[in-house]
Design a protein around this motif. Structure first.
Motif, PDB file in Angstrom:
ATOM      1  N   ASP A 407       0.854  -1.188   0.000  1.00 58.40           N
ATOM      2  CA  ASP A 407       0.000   0.000   0.000  1.00 58.40           C
ATOM      3  C   ASP A 407       0.892   1.240   0.000  1.00 58.40           C
ATOM      4  OD1 ASP A 407      -1.436   2.287   1.121  1.00 58.40           O
ATOM      5  OD2 ASP A 407      -3.080   0.887   1.483  1.00 58.40           O
ATOM      6  N   PRO A 408       0.810   2.101  -1.011  1.00 56.75           N
ATOM      7  CA  PRO A 408       1.724   3.257  -1.104  1.00 56.75           C
ATOM      8  C   PRO A 408       1.655   4.169   0.113  1.00 56.75           C
ATOM      9  CG  PRO A 408       0.517   2.954  -3.152  1.00 56.75           C
ATOM     10  CD  PRO A 408      -0.110   2.033  -2.159  1.00 56.75           C
ATOM     11  N   GLU A 409       0.459   4.378   0.657  1.00 58.77           N
ATOM     12  CA  GLU A 409       0.319   5.276   1.805  1.00 58.77           C
ATOM     13  C   GLU A 409       0.987   4.691   3.046  1.00 58.77           C
ATOM     14  OE1 GLU A 409      -3.189   7.780   4.177  1.00 58.77           O
ATOM     15  OE2 GLU A 409      -3.728   6.366   2.576  1.00 58.77           O
ATOM     16  N   VAL A 410       0.800   3.392   3.257  1.00 55.45           N
ATOM     17  CA  VAL A 410       1.436   2.738   4.408  1.00 55.45           C
ATOM     18  C   VAL A 410       2.951   2.717   4.225  1.00 55.45           C
ATOM     19  CG1 VAL A 410       1.603   0.604   5.754  1.00 55.45           C
ATOM     20  CG2 VAL A 410      -0.608   1.335   4.831  1.00 55.45           C
ATOM     21  N   LEU A 411       3.413   2.389   3.027  1.00 54.47           N
ATOM     22  CA  LEU A 411       4.845   2.352   2.762  1.00 54.47           C
ATOM     23  C   LEU A 411       5.477   3.720   3.014  1.00 54.47           C
ATOM     24  CD1 LEU A 411       7.363   0.896   1.700  1.00 54.47           C
ATOM     25  CD2 LEU A 411       6.680   1.557  -0.612  1.00 54.47           C
ATOM     26  N   ALA A 412       4.814   4.790   2.577  1.00 51.20           N
ATOM     27  CA  ALA A 412       5.348   6.138   2.785  1.00 51.20           C
ATOM     28  C   ALA A 412       5.434   6.456   4.276  1.00 51.20           C
ATOM     29  CB  ALA A 412       4.467   7.165   2.076  1.00 51.20           C
ATOM     30  N   SER A 413       4.422   6.061   5.050  1.00 51.30           N
ATOM     31  CA  SER A 413       4.434   6.313   6.496  1.00 51.30           C
ATOM     32  C   SER A 413       5.560   5.538   7.174  1.00 51.30           C
ATOM     33  CB  SER A 413       3.091   5.913   7.113  1.00 51.30           C
ATOM     34  OG  SER A 413       2.046   6.733   6.642  1.00 51.30           O
ATOM     35  N   VAL A 414       5.749   4.281   6.771  1.00 48.51           N
ATOM     36  CA  VAL A 414       6.803   3.450   7.359  1.00 48.51           C
ATOM     37  C   VAL A 414       8.174   4.011   7.017  1.00 48.51           C
ATOM     38  CG1 VAL A 414       7.897   1.182   7.294  1.00 48.51           C
ATOM     39  CG2 VAL A 414       5.405   1.355   7.448  1.00 48.51           C
ATOM     40  N   ARG A 415       8.385   4.371   5.761  1.00 43.76           N
ATOM     41  CA  ARG A 415       9.691   4.903   5.349  1.00 43.76           C
ATOM     42  C   ARG A 415      10.006   6.216   6.068  1.00 43.76           C
ATOM     43  NH1 ARG A 415      11.916   2.904   0.448  1.00 43.76           N
ATOM     44  NH2 ARG A 415      12.702   4.955  -0.098  1.00 43.76           N
ATOM     45  N   GLU A 416       9.006   7.088   6.182  1.00 43.44           N
ATOM     46  CA  GLU A 416       9.216   8.353   6.885  1.00 43.44           C
ATOM     47  C   GLU A 416       9.501   8.101   8.367  1.00 43.44           C
ATOM     48  OE1 GLU A 416       9.498  12.404   7.836  1.00 43.44           O
ATOM     49  OE2 GLU A 416       9.700  11.299   5.937  1.00 43.44           O
ATOM     50  N   GLY A 417       8.779   7.160   8.957  1.00 44.60           N
ATOM     51  CA  GLY A 417       9.027   6.833  10.367  1.00 44.60           C
ATOM     52  C   GLY A 417      10.414   6.289  10.595  1.00 44.60           C
ATOM     53  N   MET A 418      10.895   5.423   9.686  1.00 42.58           N
ATOM     54  CA  MET A 418      12.234   4.855   9.833  1.00 42.58           C
ATOM     55  C   MET A 418      13.314   5.905   9.609  1.00 42.58           C
ATOM     56  SD  MET A 418      11.650   1.124   8.014  1.00 42.58           S
ATOM     57  CE  MET A 418      13.281   0.491   8.398  1.00 42.58           C
ATOM     58  N   ARG A 419      13.040   6.892   8.753  1.00 45.25           N
ATOM     59  CA  ARG A 419      14.006   7.986   8.576  1.00 45.25           C
ATOM     60  C   ARG A 419      14.073   8.832   9.845  1.00 45.25           C
ATOM     61  NH1 ARG A 419      18.485   9.761   7.766  1.00 45.25           N
ATOM     62  NH2 ARG A 419      18.782  11.793   6.815  1.00 45.25           N
ATOM     63  N   ARG A 435      23.038  10.149  12.733  1.00 47.09           N
ATOM     64  CA  ARG A 435      22.131  11.261  12.505  1.00 47.09           C
ATOM     65  C   ARG A 435      22.473  12.061  11.255  1.00 47.09           C
ATOM     66  NH1 ARG A 435      21.417  14.651  17.733  1.00 47.09           N
ATOM     67  NH2 ARG A 435      23.535  15.288  17.241  1.00 47.09           N
ATOM     68  N   GLU A 436      23.741  12.188  10.931  1.00 48.21           N
ATOM     69  CA  GLU A 436      24.154  12.992   9.790  1.00 48.21           C
ATOM     70  C   GLU A 436      24.185  12.210   8.486  1.00 48.21           C
ATOM     71  OE1 GLU A 436      24.352  16.179  10.316  1.00 48.21           O
ATOM     72  OE2 GLU A 436      24.050  15.807  12.456  1.00 48.21           O
ATOM     73  N   LEU A 437      23.867  10.911   8.560  1.00 49.57           N
ATOM     74  CA  LEU A 437      23.947  10.078   7.358  1.00 49.57           C
ATOM     75  C   LEU A 437      22.555   9.909   6.742  1.00 49.57           C
ATOM     76  CD1 LEU A 437      26.314   7.290   8.691  1.00 49.57           C
ATOM     77  CD2 LEU A 437      26.935   9.351   7.444  1.00 49.57           C
ATOM     78  N   ASP A 438      22.536   9.653   5.447  1.00 50.32           N
ATOM     79  CA  ASP A 438      21.275   9.479   4.731  1.00 50.32           C
ATOM     80  C   ASP A 438      20.831   8.019   4.848  1.00 50.32           C
ATOM     81  OD1 ASP A 438      19.067   9.957   3.198  1.00 50.32           O
ATOM     82  OD2 ASP A 438      20.136   9.869   1.294  1.00 50.32           O
ATOM     83  N   VAL A 439      20.424   7.632   6.050  1.00 53.90           N
ATOM     84  CA  VAL A 439      20.019   6.250   6.305  1.00 53.90           C
ATOM     85  C   VAL A 439      18.699   6.263   7.081  1.00 53.90           C
ATOM     86  CG1 VAL A 439      22.366   5.322   6.334  1.00 53.90           C
ATOM     87  CG2 VAL A 439      21.336   6.133   8.458  1.00 53.90           C
ATOM     88  N   ALA A 440      18.039   5.116   7.093  1.00 58.98           N
ATOM     89  CA  ALA A 440      16.816   4.936   7.882  1.00 58.98           C
ATOM     90  C   ALA A 440      16.956   3.630   8.632  1.00 58.98           C
ATOM     91  CB  ALA A 440      15.588   4.890   6.961  1.00 58.98           C
TER      92      ALA A 440
END
Length: 443
Positions: A407-419, A435-440
């Motif tokens: 589900d795109p909406e759920v995936l976006a929420s999960v990815r943002e939360g992990m970031r 914190r300064e790295l581009d990781v999640a």
């Protein structure tokens, strides 16, 4: 841990190989080579002192790695000069297997684990690290700590010290199952919003059907489920909270309340569809499958343990009736019997799935078990937006793709939360160093 080591055949293995005429240089010429036999040599022949692969990849691919010996039968005169070659069979060289490991990355992972254990670990602590490339599935690092040095096994007392070490360095923790803790909440996010399973799969039975929670579903966290309840608590007061912030802060109450709404079946179904609860099949003997609790799982555990108990009772009876009593095998079987009896009694006392089991399961505690390799695959599901290759350790193995329509909406929420976990959540402290790295991630 990964490559493994070799060991000389045991007396039992030698007796078995002799009975099967597998030992080429056995006393008495069992293959009749000296009598002029023209039968071709079997590919499973070995030499009397040829070692077996005992652990890890050496054990798994022993037949491919070792090849098989050849033979040359000649007639010599009294001076030792060869007068006639009766037969000649060339030896077959074993295969070379190329691993996907990046040696420098593996070394870096091992150093990091060693430093972490030295700085933060208890006397019995251990750790593991997994890194694989999601497009190809190639495992770049599969590290475990503490470790042992195979090269030192011949030193007096070294192997005994490894076996007696309370840190248990012989365990390959990267493929062993442990409670995954809050990393499991990533799977739970997809399960609570699509409890029927992955989009496009057949629906569950009507009695297992559960209404999905919307991706923007929220609840209130006041540290406890109820004002005076001391169990099922959170590490903070988060107030009104939704999925993204629940991942960022690892809020237990958010997931506890979701568990009360959806039950235990959705996480079990998602776990099964994603390959949890069974070995990934990376090719390492001893890789565990873990456990994904579902409806009636306690009764299943009880029945399985009952079978295990019966099997070990039968094994001990066989050892007692054997012509030659094997004390070491008997002692090992007796230990396994005692362990099976303990778990049989434990599972027999509690065979009902309760509310607490469901709540613990949704946050990766209780009876949930997963290997670090499986948790890495769960991260790959999110990182690859539903598309990733299964981890593999041999370079000549084909990549096996997993494709999931999330589900795109759920995936976006999960990815943002992990970031946010890394930028301002549970892994954002300066001493963590991410914190300064581009990781999640997820703690």
């Amino acid at each position: 841990h990964l490559v493994g080591f070799l060991g000389q055949p045991s007396p039992a293995e030698r007796r078995r190989d002799l009975r099967a005429n597998r030992i080429l240089d056995a006393y008495g010429d069992p293959l009749d080579l000296l009598a002029g036999s023209t039968e071709p040599l079997s590919s499973d022949l070995r030499l009397f002192r040829e070692p077996y692969g005992r652990t890890a990849l050496e054990r798994k691919y022993d037949a491919r790695l070792r090849g098989h010996p050849g033979a040359r039968v000649v007639v010599r005169d009294v001076r030792g000069t060869v007068r006639h070659v009766v037969r000649e069979d060339a030896a077959q060289v074993g295969e070379d297997l190329e691993l996907t490991l990046d040696v420098e990355v593996q070394r870096a992972a091992e150093r990091a684990l060693d430093e972490a254990l030295q700085r933060h670990g208890t006397p019995k602590a251990g750790a593991a690290a997994v890194l694989f490339e999601i497009r190809s599935g190639e495992v770049l690092a599969l590290a475990s700590a503490p470790r042992y040095e195979v090269q030192r096994f011949k030193e007096q007392g070294y192997y005994a010290g490894v076996r007696e070490d309370p840190r248990r360095p012989q365990l390959h923790r990267a493929v062993m199952a442990y409670p995954p803790g809050s990393t499991w909440k990533i799977l739970s996010c997809f399960a609570m919003t699509s409890p029927a399973g992955l989009p496009g799969t057949s629906p569950p039975s009507p009695e297992a059907a559960v209404e999905a929670l919307p991706a923007d579903w929220t609840t209130v966290c006041e540290k406890r489920m109820h004002r005076n309840q001391r169990s099922f608590t959170c590490e903070g007061y988060h107030g009104r909270i939704g999925m993204t912030r629940a991942i960022e802060r690892s809020c237990n109450i958010f997931f506890f309340r979701a568990a009360d709404r959806i039950g235990i079946a959705p996480t079990a179904r998602w776990g099964e569809l994603l390959g949890m609860g069974r070995p990934i099949g990376i090719g390492i003997p001893g890789e565990q499958g873990g456990l994904v609790p579902g409806p009636g799982y306690k009764e299943t555990l009880y029945l399985n343990q009952q079978k295990s108990l019966s099997a070990w009772v039968e094994r001990i009876q066989q050892l007692q009736q054997a012509p030659v009593f094997d004390s070491l095998a008997f002692a090992a079987a007796h230990r396994r019997l005692a362990r099976a009896a303990f778990w049989y009694r434990s599972y027999g006392r509690d065979r009902e799935v309760r509310t607490g089991d469901v709540r613990n399961g949704i946050i990766g505690q209780g009876d949930v078990l997963a290997t670090p390799l499986q948790v890495a695959s769960l991260a790959a599901l999110v990182a690859g937006e539903g598309r990733f290759a299964r981890p593999r350790i041999l370079r000549d193995e084909p990549a096996v793709l997993t494709e999931v329509s999330l589900d795109p909406e759920v995936l976006a929420s999960v990815r943002e939360g992990m970031r946010r976990v890394v930028t301002r959540g549970t892994a954002s402290k300066a001493q963590v160093g991410l914190r300064e790295l581009d990781v999640a991630g997820k703690t």
